[in-house]
Design a protein around this motif. Structure first.
Motif, PDB file in Angstrom:
ATOM      1  N   ARG A  90       0.841  -1.206   0.000  1.00 54.46           N
ATOM      2  CA  ARG A  90       0.000   0.000   0.000  1.00 54.46           C
ATOM      3  C   ARG A  90       0.872   1.251   0.000  1.00 54.46           C
ATOM      4  NH1 ARG A  90      -1.777   0.035   4.954  1.00 54.46           N
ATOM      5  NH2 ARG A  90      -3.445   1.516   4.613  1.00 54.46           N
TER       6      ARG A  90
ATOM      7  N   GLU B  61      -9.970  -1.804   1.196  1.00 59.92           N
ATOM      8  CA  GLU B  61      -9.392  -0.943   0.152  1.00 59.92           C
ATOM      9  C   GLU B  61      -9.243  -1.722  -1.153  1.00 59.92           C
ATOM     10  OE1 GLU B  61      -6.523   2.037   2.748  1.00 59.92           O
ATOM     11  OE2 GLU B  61      -5.734   0.081   2.171  1.00 59.92           O
TER      12      GLU B  61
ATOM     13  N   HIS C 245      -8.354  -1.127  -5.541  1.00 59.35           N
ATOM     14  CA  HIS C 245      -7.902  -0.215  -6.591  1.00 59.35           C
ATOM     15  C   HIS C 245      -9.092   0.127  -7.503  1.00 59.35           C
ATOM     16  CE1 HIS C 245      -5.653   1.406  -9.978  1.00 59.35           C
ATOM     17  NE2 HIS C 245      -4.620   1.521  -9.144  1.00 59.35           N
TER      18      HIS C 245
ATOM     19  N   ASP D 290     -17.115   3.554  -4.656  1.00 57.63           N
ATOM     20  CA  ASP D 290     -16.622   3.940  -3.344  1.00 57.63           C
ATOM     21  C   ASP D 290     -17.778   3.976  -2.344  1.00 57.63           C
ATOM     22  OD1 ASP D 290     -14.295   4.828  -1.868  1.00 57.63           O
ATOM     23  OD2 ASP D 290     -15.323   6.737  -1.658  1.00 57.63           O
TER      24      ASP D 290
ATOM     25  N   ARG E 122     -13.493   0.987  -0.092  1.00 49.15           N
ATOM     26  CA  ARG E 122     -12.857   2.302  -0.226  1.00 49.15           C
ATOM     27  C   ARG E 122     -11.938   2.218  -1.439  1.00 49.15           C
ATOM     28  NH1 ARG E 122      -9.394   3.935   4.590  1.00 49.15           N
ATOM     29  NH2 ARG E 122     -11.341   4.634   5.536  1.00 49.15           N
TER      30      ARG E 122
ATOM     31  N   THR F 233      -9.062   3.297  -3.785  1.00 44.13           N
ATOM     32  CA  THR F 233      -7.823   4.062  -3.658  1.00 44.13           C
ATOM     33  C   THR F 233      -6.787   3.562  -4.649  1.00 44.13           C
ATOM     34  OG1 THR F 233      -5.910   4.499  -2.247  1.00 44.13           O
ATOM     35  CG2 THR F 233      -7.204   2.565  -1.679  1.00 44.13           C
ATOM     36  N   THR F 234      -6.091   4.501  -5.265  1.00 45.60           N
ATOM     37  CA  THR F 234      -4.990   4.100  -6.156  1.00 45.60           C
ATOM     38  C   THR F 234      -3.768   3.692  -5.328  1.00 45.60           C
ATOM     39  OG1 THR F 234      -4.332   6.402  -6.269  1.00 45.60           O
ATOM     40  CG2 THR F 234      -5.664   5.568  -8.106  1.00 45.60           C
TER      41      THR F 234
END
Ligand SMILES: Nc1nc2c(c(=O)[nH]1)N[C@H]1C(S)=C(S)[C@@H](COP(=O)(O)OP(=O)(O)OC[C@H]3O[C@@H](n4cnc5c(=O)[nH]c(N)nc54)[C@H](O)[C@@H]3O)O[C@H]1N2
Ligand SMILES: Nc1nc2c(c(=O)[nH]1)N[C@H]1C(S)=C(S)[C@@H](COP(=O)(O)OP(=O)(O)OC[C@H]3O[C@@H](n4cnc5c(=O)[nH]c(N)nc54)[C@H](O)[C@@H]3O)O[C@H]1N2
Ligand SMILES: [Mo]
Length: 753
Positions: A239, A655, A657, A668, A686, A688-689
């Motif tokens: 991460r 999380e 991608h 999201d 969630r 997130t890149t």
């Protein structure tokens, strides 16, 4: 015992409590409860007998005024309406959540009667004593167990493979004779000003995010202080953490492949002759064998295994080897794979061959001449050799029969509850663990196992699903603001200080130590000769030459500390130069592992299920799942009822991608199922890149105090519990390690079901 040179405590002239700003201020050291790994200096502000606020103590060297949100929220924890306030006795069926208030005397009587009856019928070993991670109550729980005659201290942190701290402790003890930690000047009261210390030129953060986790007494702020002074960092993490964005090199590793990376870096360092030849020649055992082994881990192969570009591995290896001094801080992610012992062995080889061992700013042997814990444990513990042999799991894993591993073997405990062999387990004392919600994979099995016990007593701050499901008696524990204590911290620092009581406990809460002492006196008065906890603390403090009251006026003392202890004969009991290992050298080739039937050299093995080891499973469960990356507001399963902290993280989060989510039609904030071959649970997505597209990261330890307590709900303990996706039995060959951080899963939107 070695004589210790006591360093001058900071600000000795001040006392530990004074009046200012209409408050009584109590200087103290934060320890559990609620759960914490550290021991930060705090100022507790009290008005009319109530705790109003907590501030960091700027004069305390450990944290120099810094605090995390959990201490800031302490008043809300202390006065929360859900706090357990009185001893409780179960009146309904187990799991019904029906309780009756009883007196402490009644509670102790019930426990003593049950424990003694079981002891008479089945032997004292039939009672197990369970605790969770690094609360400063482990010592007293050991004592309670041993003085009762049971060798079975069980750590739920976490249960299977004891995959937290025990692997590094055991591996490093076996191969180096001690326990090395990165040197951020934490051993000196004057910290970064100390003239013997050097700023590390480079620190590798490996599967560790100390800004959020501050693990085992390693405060994240120390890293920032080093970075301010010029330290460069290398981060190994799937991460993109805050630290990864500040790193010179960030390696976005596939979870569970860290051993391959470490061996690949060794390959570069050894083949390019970037190592410290003199140190290796003088002080290591088995370098040639290691050199041969690392030839199997060429950078190209490692790059394929670990999903890290080749040039990054080479760059990181060269940067680390060229930095003098350099340190490695590795985290629980290393231990939360199945074959974690060889990973730790390989990481240790990195700091050893580069000559970064026990030098200023490198990886140093922590000092341990304050033998306070041992004093309490050994001197007053009458558990016999014969009883010690009965420790659950003895004889299964030879490495865990070594003297440096003191716990019962977690996986064997669960098996033995079912088989009753070699003897039956009948009762449990559970103090400071929310066992099946958090500390173990395959929580259903843990749940069903503990249901089989005849008698269970739980000590906690709050009613937990664990207490509801199993307990016959529940005892209310005090927070650190409500009690005295001797503050010791986990692995990284060696000061001793005093935790000072600032307020009266709410209701009839008692400190864990008081509970252990009072119960201990009733079970074996000879082993608990003290009238009160302060007397007990003074006994513990004997190696410092001070009583509880004397140390209280000083606040804390630091142990003497020096470098290159191996040259001075300070690491071996016989006083000879070298290391406390069978060969007297750092064992790159471990004679202890060899004796225990384990590979004496480090190696990489794929996780039991992974895209490479089980492609057939990967077809249905294509994503690699890592779990439990720490969040700042929660300590494991705690604090879900504390609104100040819950609002930082209201729901369980996974999380993903955005590219992966898009393919799955997940947005999201959507509720999703995360599912493995073994089970599933629900969390919120969630996007997130900051995570690899092939990896998802799910939070652990979730339950919902706002949901109904009685079974089957158990306050939502089965809804979002990520450990449902993990089976039992995946313990490493050594008995240590478990893949909390490398499972295969699929995710899908909840409303598609
Ligand atoms: N999936 C997944 N699971 C994991 C992990 C992961 O990364 N991923 N991490 C694992 C690790 S490393 C660990 S160490 C374990 C931790 O597992 P546990 O140690 O079991 O952690 P908690 O569930 O927080 O249990 C702590 C309980 O003790 C209570 N408590 C807190 N302080 C005190 C105190 O001073 N006295 C008493 N009597 N009670 C107190 C709390 O209220 C809480 O109910 O979880 C493991 N589980
Ligand atoms: N706030 C808070 N602090 C805590 C705790 C808590 O629950 N809350 N728990 C305490 C306990 S018991 C422990 S053991 C420590 C643990 O603290 P840390 O050692 O910092 O462990 P984690 O936060 O679980 O993971 C650290 C990083 O490893 C990454 N990671 C995940 N899988 C892998 C992998 O396979 N390889 C590599 N290289 N990296 C990986 C994660 O993305 C994460 O950023 O924290 C302690 N401190
Ligand atoms: Mo842990």
């Amino acid at each position: 015992m070695k004589k210790t040179e006591k360093e001058k405590a900071f600000k000795q002239e001040e006392t530990w409590t004074w009046e200012a700003d209409n408050h009584r201020i109590v200087r103290s050291i934060a320890r559990t409860g609620p759960g914490c790994h550290d021991g930060c200096g705090v100022l507790l502000y009290v008005k009319d007998g109530k705790l109003e606020k907590v501030e960091g103590d700027p004069d305390f060297p450990f944290n120099q005024g810094r605090l995390c949100p959990r201490c800031l929220a302490l008043p809300q924890v202390v006065y929360h309406p859900d706090r357990l306030k009185y001893p409780l006795k179960r009146v309904g069926r187990r799991g019904e959540g029906k309780w009756e208030r009883i007196t402490w005397e009644e509670a102790y009587e019930a426990i003593v009667q049950q424990f003694n009856e079981i002891k008479k019928k089945h032997g004292p070993e039939s009672v197990i004593f369970c605790h969770g991670t690094a609360r400063d109550i482990g010592t007293y729980i050991s004592k309670l167990a041993y003085s009762f005659g049971s060798p079975n201290r069980v750590c739920f942190g976490p249960l299977q493979g004891h995959a937290c701290f025990a692997p590094r402790r055991t591996t490093l003890a076996a191969t180096t004779g001690g326990m090395e930690v990165p040197d951020c000047a934490q051993f000196f009261a004057d910290r970064y000003e100390n003239r013997h210390w050097k700023v590390p030129e480079c620190i590798v953060l490996w599967g560790n995010n100390p800004l959020l986790s501050n693990p085992d007494g390693f405060l994240g702020h120390w890293l920032i202080e080093c970075m301010k002074r010029g330290t460069e960092i290398i981060v190994v993490d799937p991460r993109k953490t805050w630290l990864a964005t500040r790193a010179k090199t960030w390696m976005q590793i596939r979870p569970g492949t860290d051993a391959a990376l470490a061996l690949g870096m060794l390959n570069v360092i050894i083949n390019e002759r970037l190592y410290d030849e003199e140190f290796v020649r003088k002080w290591t055992h088995g370098f040639d064998e290691l050199k041969k082994r690392v030839q199997e881990y060429g950078v190209e192969k490692v790059s394929d295994i670990a999903w890290i570009p080749k040039d990054k591995i080479v760059e990181a290896a060269r940067r680390y080897a060229a930095s003098k001094p350099a340190a490695i801080q590795f985290g629980v992610s290393i231990e939360q794979t199945k074959e974690c012992v060889p990973t730790i062995h390989a990481i240790m080889a990195l700091w050893t061959v580069t000559g970064n061992l026990d030098v200023p700013g490198g990886n140093v042997f922590r000092s341990s001449s304050f033998e306070y814990e041992t004093t309490l444990r050994e001197e007053f513990n009458p558990v016999t050799q014969e009883q010690k042999q009965k420790k659950i799991g003895t004889g299964i894993y030879p490495l865990l029969d070594q003297p440096y591993y003191i716990h019962a073997v977690g996986s064997a405990v669960i098996d033995q509850i079912w088989t009753g062999r070699p003897y039956a387990i009948k009762a449990a004392w559970i103090q400071g663990t929310n066992s099946f919600v958090c500390g173990s994979g395959d929580p259903k099995r843990v749940y069903e196992s503990f249901k089989k016990l005849d008698f269970v007593a739980v000590v906690d701050l709050f009613m937990t699903p664990t207490a509801t499901a199993f307990a016959d008696i529940v005892l209310p524990a005090a927070t650190y603001a409500e009690r005295d204590g001797v503050a010791t911290t986990g692995g990284n620092v060696s000061y001793i200080g005093i935790t000072n009581q600032a307020i009266e406990p709410v209701g009839e809460c008692k400190s864990d130590m008081e509970i252990n002492l009072e119960l201990g006196k009733r079970l074996n008065p000879e082993a608990w000769p003290w009238q009160n906890v302060r007397e007990m603390f003074s006994s513990m403090l004997r190696p410092t030459g001070m009583t509880f009251e004397e140390l209280r006026t000083r606040g804390f003392v630091y142990d003497a500390f020096g470098y290159k202890k191996y040259e001075k004969g300070l690491l071996r009991p016989d006083g000879a130069p070298g290391f406390n290992t069978p060969t007297g050298k750092i064992e790159l080739y471990s004679t202890v592992f060899e004796k225990c039937g384990l590979d004496p050299l480090p190696y990489f093995e794929e996780p039991p299920e992974s895209p490479a080891s089980t492609p057939e499973i990967a077809r249905d469960y294509p994503l690699v799942l890592t779990t439990g990356a720490r969040t700042p507001g929660f300590f494991h399963s705690e604090h879900r009822q504390i609104s100040l902290l819950r609002q930082m993280n209201p729901d369980p989060v996974t999380e993903i991608h955005p590219e992966t989510a898009e393919k799955l039609g997940i947005k999201d904030g959507d509720w999703i199922y995360i599912e493995s071959k073994y089970g599933k649970c629900q969390q919120r997505a969630r996007l997130t890149t900051g995570i690899h597209p092939g990896v998802v990261n799910s939070q652990h330890g979730w339950w919902f105090p706002e949901k109904p307590e009685p079974e089957p709900d158990l306050s939502g303990a089965w809804l979002s519990n990520i450990n449902l996706l993990l089976p039992s039995g995946w313990v490493g060959r050594s008995g240590l390690g478990y893949p909390f951080k490398s499972q295969m899963c699929r995710v899908y939107k909840k409303d598609e079901v």
